[in-house]
Design a protein around this motif. Structure first.
Motif, PDB file in Angstrom:
ATOM      1  N   ASP A   4      17.902 -47.002  54.903  1.00 52.98           N
ATOM      2  CA  ASP A   4      18.608 -47.201  53.630  1.00 52.98           C
ATOM      3  C   ASP A   4      19.826 -46.286  53.593  1.00 52.98           C
ATOM      4  O   ASP A   4      19.696 -45.069  53.443  1.00 52.98           O
ATOM      5  CB  ASP A   4      17.682 -46.908  52.455  1.00 52.98           C
ATOM      6  N   TYR A   5      21.021 -46.889  53.723  1.00 49.19           N
ATOM      7  CA  TYR A   5      22.267 -46.129  53.673  1.00 49.19           C
ATOM      8  C   TYR A   5      23.036 -46.379  52.378  1.00 49.19           C
ATOM      9  O   TYR A   5      24.219 -46.052  52.280  1.00 49.19           O
ATOM     10  CB  TYR A   5      23.153 -46.493  54.873  1.00 49.19           C
ATOM     11  N   SER A   6      22.370 -46.920  51.377  1.00 45.42           N
ATOM     12  CA  SER A   6      23.012 -47.141  50.087  1.00 45.42           C
ATOM     13  C   SER A   6      23.174 -45.817  49.349  1.00 45.42           C
ATOM     14  O   SER A   6      22.533 -44.817  49.682  1.00 45.42           O
ATOM     15  CB  SER A   6      22.172 -48.103  49.238  1.00 45.42           C
ATOM     16  N   PRO A  50      23.802 -43.927  62.005  1.00 48.33           N
ATOM     17  CA  PRO A  50      24.241 -45.099  61.248  1.00 48.33           C
ATOM     18  C   PRO A  50      24.842 -46.213  62.095  1.00 48.33           C
ATOM     19  O   PRO A  50      25.414 -47.157  61.551  1.00 48.33           O
ATOM     20  CB  PRO A  50      25.320 -44.503  60.341  1.00 48.33           C
ATOM     21  N   HIS A  83      24.438 -49.680  61.040  1.00 51.74           N
ATOM     22  CA  HIS A  83      24.704 -49.895  59.611  1.00 51.74           C
ATOM     23  C   HIS A  83      25.968 -49.133  59.229  1.00 51.74           C
ATOM     24  O   HIS A  83      26.043 -48.527  58.160  1.00 51.74           O
ATOM     25  CB  HIS A  83      23.517 -49.410  58.771  1.00 51.74           C
ATOM     26  N   ASP A  89      29.086 -49.891  58.377  1.00 51.31           N
ATOM     27  CA  ASP A  89      29.854 -50.237  57.182  1.00 51.31           C
ATOM     28  C   ASP A  89      29.217 -49.634  55.930  1.00 51.31           C
ATOM     29  O   ASP A  89      29.907 -49.055  55.081  1.00 51.31           O
ATOM     30  CB  ASP A  89      29.963 -51.754  57.034  1.00 51.31           C
ATOM     31  N   ALA A  90      27.908 -49.773  55.807  1.00 53.18           N
ATOM     32  CA  ALA A  90      27.215 -49.206  54.642  1.00 53.18           C
ATOM     33  C   ALA A  90      27.307 -47.689  54.633  1.00 53.18           C
ATOM     34  O   ALA A  90      27.480 -47.066  53.579  1.00 53.18           O
ATOM     35  CB  ALA A  90      25.752 -49.648  54.637  1.00 53.18           C
ATOM     36  N   ALA A  91      27.214 -47.085  55.819  1.00 58.85           N
ATOM     37  CA  ALA A  91      27.295 -45.627  55.897  1.00 58.85           C
ATOM     38  C   ALA A  91      28.650 -45.120  55.440  1.00 58.85           C
ATOM     39  O   ALA A  91      28.753 -44.129  54.710  1.00 58.85           O
ATOM     40  CB  ALA A  91      27.003 -45.166  57.321  1.00 58.85           C
ATOM     41  N   ARG A 129      30.983 -46.861  53.602  1.00 61.75           N
ATOM     42  CA  ARG A 129      31.409 -47.323  52.280  1.00 61.75           C
ATOM     43  C   ARG A 129      30.489 -46.893  51.145  1.00 61.75           C
ATOM     44  O   ARG A 129      30.918 -46.856  49.975  1.00 61.75           O
ATOM     45  CB  ARG A 129      31.523 -48.847  52.291  1.00 61.75           C
ATOM     46  N   GLU A 130      29.207 -46.592  51.481  1.00 68.65           N
ATOM     47  CA  GLU A 130      28.261 -46.225  50.421  1.00 68.65           C
ATOM     48  C   GLU A 130      27.706 -44.812  50.585  1.00 68.65           C
ATOM     49  O   GLU A 130      27.785 -44.004  49.662  1.00 68.65           O
ATOM     50  CB  GLU A 130      27.120 -47.236  50.378  1.00 68.65           C
TER      51      GLU A 130
END
Length: 328
Positions: free
Chosen positions: A117-119, A147, A150, A152-154, A156-157
């Motif tokens: 979960d990188y949100s 990451p 993942h 992009d999530a790392a 950007r979020e």
């Protein structure tokens, strides 16, 4: 973008020269490759403390929380401003009795599974849960862990969430921890991270971090922590079957490591001494992350770090570096 005073985040008051260039990595305390008992973990940490280590790095991934638990037990009796601590986010832990011992290389660990979960919410929750396991009110640095799948999530979020925590004073700094130089470089170029922990990509054998990452970090004031400097064991003991990047080393790398070991022996040194000291020769590297899990290994690590490596040996080792385009 530039980093935010990265040295302050990992340099506690009163640090000696050794602690300024060495971080005690706690993966082995979580049972990496073999179980680690509470007594063994505390003995290793006690030896490290006695020898001057004041910088510690852990993660939920290490023994699905066991490393954080052991480290927190040890540190809770010490003044909070006498040490600095980093942990990581990107994995949440869930109790699961069906998880087999030895999953992801950790043995003797609790029956828990990792949930990626990188949100932004996942990052905050992971940090809260790490603090509960550590039994501490804060950590100094938080790294986004592994990451690469993942990214992009790392970027950007997770990164903006950690930047806000830094700006609010909840943590002193943030960054990324990865085995891939290109992943770390993207993170550096697209966020305002303070720290990069890159494992295995800046060593005597593997210098792929030189291709862009180290320069990017130097330009932005990002402190590099070099981990995995023994390349999974090949630079500790280059015997047949020795691992490189967690798999048996190709013959060309084994041959290069043996030649390096011979050059070190000719000067009365171990290959480990050169391997542990090598990364800090680059101005962008702030520290080496070591990985000893037993008290005797900690003492040996310090002995190797104290050994004097002559300039002519460094020059010879540079001539033995394998073609980086042929690395696995």
């Amino acid at each position: 973008m530039t980093g935010h005073e990265p040295d302050r985040a990992l340099l506690p008051p009163g640090s000696d020269a050794g602690s300024r260039t060495t971080v005690f990595g706690c993966a082995a305390l979580g049972g990496l490759y073999r179980p680690s008992s509470r007594e063994e973990a505390h003995a290793a940490l006690g030896a490290a403390w006695e020898l001057g280590f004041r910088r510690f790095d852990t993660a939920p991934h290490y023994g699905v929380g066991l490393s954080e638990e052991y480290l927190g037990e040890f540190l809770r009796g010490r003044p909070r401003d006498s040490f600095t601590l980093s942990t990581k986010v990107g994995r949440l832990l869930v109790d699961d009795p069906t998880v087999a011992d030895g999953t992801d290389g950790f043995f003797g660990a609790p029956a828990r599974r990792r949930v990626t979960d990188y949100s932004a919410d996942g990052v905050r929750r992971a940090l809260e849960e790490s603090l509960e396991r550590l039994g501490l009110d804060r950590v100094d640095v938080v790294l986004v862990h592994d990451p690469e799948d993942h990214l992009d999530a790392a970027v950007r979020e997770a990164a903006p969430a950690l930047a806000r925590l830094r700006d609010q004073g909840v943590v002193t700094g943030y960054g990324v921890g990865t085995n891939y130089a290109h992943v770390a470089e993207r993170f550096v170029r697209e966020t305002d991270a303070d720290h990069v922990l890159v494992a295995g990509r800046y060593s005597l054998l593997d210098r792929r971090a030189e291709r862009g990452l180290l320069q990017a970090c130097a330009e932005r004031g990002v402190q590099v922590l070099a981990g995995g400097v023994l390349n999974s064991g090949l630079l500790a003991d280059p015997r047949p079957g020795a691992p490189f990047d967690y798999a048996p080393a190709p013959e060309r790398l084994l041959d290069a490591a043996r030649r390096m070991a011979a050059a070190c022996r000719a000067r009365g040194l171990s290959l480990r001494a050169a391997a542990l000291q090598f990364p800090t020769r680059h101005p962008a590297v702030g520290a080496v992350v070591t990985g000893a899990g037993r008290a005797d290994e900690v003492r040996d690590t310090v002995d190797q770090l104290r050994a004097a490596v002559p300039d002519d040996l460094w020059a010879e080792l540079d001539t033995l570096v394998p073609d980086q385009d042929l690395l696995p």
